[in-house]
Motif scaffolding. Structure first.
Motif, PDB file in Angstrom:
ATOM      1  N   SER A 243       0.691  -1.117   0.133  1.00 39.12           N
ATOM      2  CA  SER A 243      -0.403  -0.630  -0.731  1.00 39.12           C
ATOM      3  C   SER A 243       0.939   1.227   0.247  1.00 39.12           C
ATOM      4  O   SER A 243       1.865   1.070   0.570  1.00 39.12           O
ATOM      5  CB  SER A 243      -0.774   0.573   0.778  1.00 39.12           C
ATOM      6  OG  SER A 243      -2.085   1.130   1.325  1.00 39.12           O
ATOM      7  N   GLY A 263      -4.514   6.818  -3.209  1.00 35.37           N
ATOM      8  CA  GLY A 263      -4.057   5.498  -2.329  1.00 35.37           C
ATOM      9  C   GLY A 263      -3.789   4.978  -3.777  1.00 35.37           C
ATOM     10  O   GLY A 263      -4.980   4.303  -4.399  1.00 35.37           O
ATOM     11  N   TYR A 312      -5.151   4.186   2.231  1.00 36.39           N
ATOM     12  CA  TYR A 312      -3.652   3.385   2.428  1.00 36.39           C
ATOM     13  C   TYR A 312      -3.662   2.519   3.626  1.00 36.39           C
ATOM     14  O   TYR A 312      -4.651   3.263   4.999  1.00 36.39           O
ATOM     15  CB  TYR A 312      -2.481   4.308   2.715  1.00 36.39           C
ATOM     16  CG  TYR A 312      -2.765   5.301   3.540  1.00 36.39           C
ATOM     17  CD1 TYR A 312      -2.056   5.486   4.678  1.00 36.39           C
ATOM     18  CD2 TYR A 312      -3.200   6.374   3.343  1.00 36.39           C
ATOM     19  CE1 TYR A 312      -1.911   6.174   5.644  1.00 36.39           C
ATOM     20  CE2 TYR A 312      -2.652   8.007   4.426  1.00 36.39           C
ATOM     21  CZ  TYR A 312      -2.202   7.382   5.603  1.00 36.39           C
ATOM     22  OH  TYR A 312      -1.837   8.136   6.576  1.00 36.39           O
TER      23      TYR A 312
END
Length: 348
Positions: A243, A263, A312
């Motif tokens: 991530s 993200g 995220y």
């Protein structure tokens, strides 16, 4: 945390300092800038690979703080100090944590990105960061033993991949500069190539839009060159998942610039981009839990919450950022508040 995107861009530019190799003693920090806290301090024993360190941490108001000196001297992390800028950098890989101490409070960023969980404190002339910053951004696993008041630290278990920074464009022209960085991954996992294509495309789109803006404007105002910058920070890199935040900044010769964030969360197995529900699938009612956490009163959050929310992942939870032209608002949620007891992210 609600941030004005225009003001944020200028601040990040000031804080994203190119750190030199100048070294300095941590005791040389100016006492007047020290955010000294003496109330309710408890010393914490620090362990590295099972060995107790002479350097102590602090527990203040439920937050465990690790001195930067321990990272340098005991964990042997790369630490550099720029005396003229009063700034430290920690780390040498794809995430470089910068702490600028020339402000009323230390300013913390990673690769020029600053989020609400990035903190530092000057206490009696010594610089500390929360244990969470180690776990999320510096690849250190840390376990807290409350009865023993001990933090046990080890090198974090990361995915078997390498990450390098690519600079798509570093052009300097009379009317604009372009400095667009993005990550590329290398590894044996099937999804790596697909992930790389997505992130490269992100940077290419930023560059194309920037040049189109310049063309439509007919160049920058006199003596005010436009700037376009992109950077990133990896927030999660374990268990077959990655991530990260991509941050893009534009300054068009006006007083303030504009910052936006995207993200990305990927599965290394196939390169699939995951949504919030894929991370929190152990709790189908995760939206309800989130709304309860913000007491159902934040209309800004309610309007922006969806399966496609920008988010995220960190080692301890997820953060959603909702943005408009004027603001980026960060909302952090711990896995312990969203998932059933014993449940793990990414698993049902």
């Amino acid at each position: 945390m609600k941030i004005q995107t225009k003001q944020l861009g200028s601040l990040l530019l000031a804080a994203a300092i190119a750190i030199g190799g100048v070294t300095a003693s941590f005791s040389e920090l100016h006492a007047a800038s020290s955010n000294s806290q003496t109330a309710q301090q408890t010393q914490v024993t620090l362990k590295w690979n099972g060995k107790a360190l002479e350097t102590k941490g602090l527990l203040i108001k439920g937050q465990t703080l690790i001195p930067i000196a321990a990272l340098r001297d005991d964990l042997k992390l790369p630490v550099a100090y720029n005396a003229s800028e009063k700034a430290y950098t920690i780390g040498a890989n794809y995430n470089k944590l910068t702490i600028s101490t020339g402000y009323d409070e230390p300013y913390v960023g990673v690769n020029g990105v600053s989020t609400d969980d990035m903190k530092a404190q000057l206490i009696n002339g010594k610089l500390y960061i929360p244990i969470g910053n180690l776990k999320v951004y510096l690849g250190i696993d840390a376990a807290w033993n409350a009865p023993a008041k001990t933090v046990s630290m080890t090198k974090g278990q990361r995915n078997e991949i390498s990450i390098r920074t690519v600079n798509l464009s570093q052009e300097k022209m009379d009317t604009a500069t372009y400095d667009l960085k993005y990550p590329q991954f290398a590894g044996s996992q099937a999804g790596v190539e697909k992930m790389n294509a997505v992130l490269k495309q992100h940077a290419e789109q930023v560059l194309a839009q920037a040049k189109q803006q310049m063309q439509e404007m007919g160049g920058s105002p006199a003596n005010q060159p436009s700037k376009f910058e992109s950077t990133y920070v990896v927030t999660y890199n374990r268990g077959g998942y990655v991530s990260l935040i991509m941050q893009d900044y534009s300054y068009l010769g006006s007083f303030d610039g504009t910052t936006s964030r995207t993200g990305y969360t990927f599965s290394l197995a196939d390169g699939a981009q995951l949504e919030l529900g894929d991370v929190l699938k152990a709790n189908p009612d995760y939206k309800k839990a989130m709304l309860k956490k913000v007491q159902d009163k934040d209309g800004f959050f309610r309007r922006g919450l969806s399966d496609h929310s920008d988010f995220y992942v960190t080692g301890t939870g997820v953060a959603i950022f909702i943005q408009t032209y004027e603001f980026i608002s960060d909302y952090y949620f711990a896995f312990t508040d969203l998932l059933p007891a014993g449940a793990k992210p990414f698993s049902g």
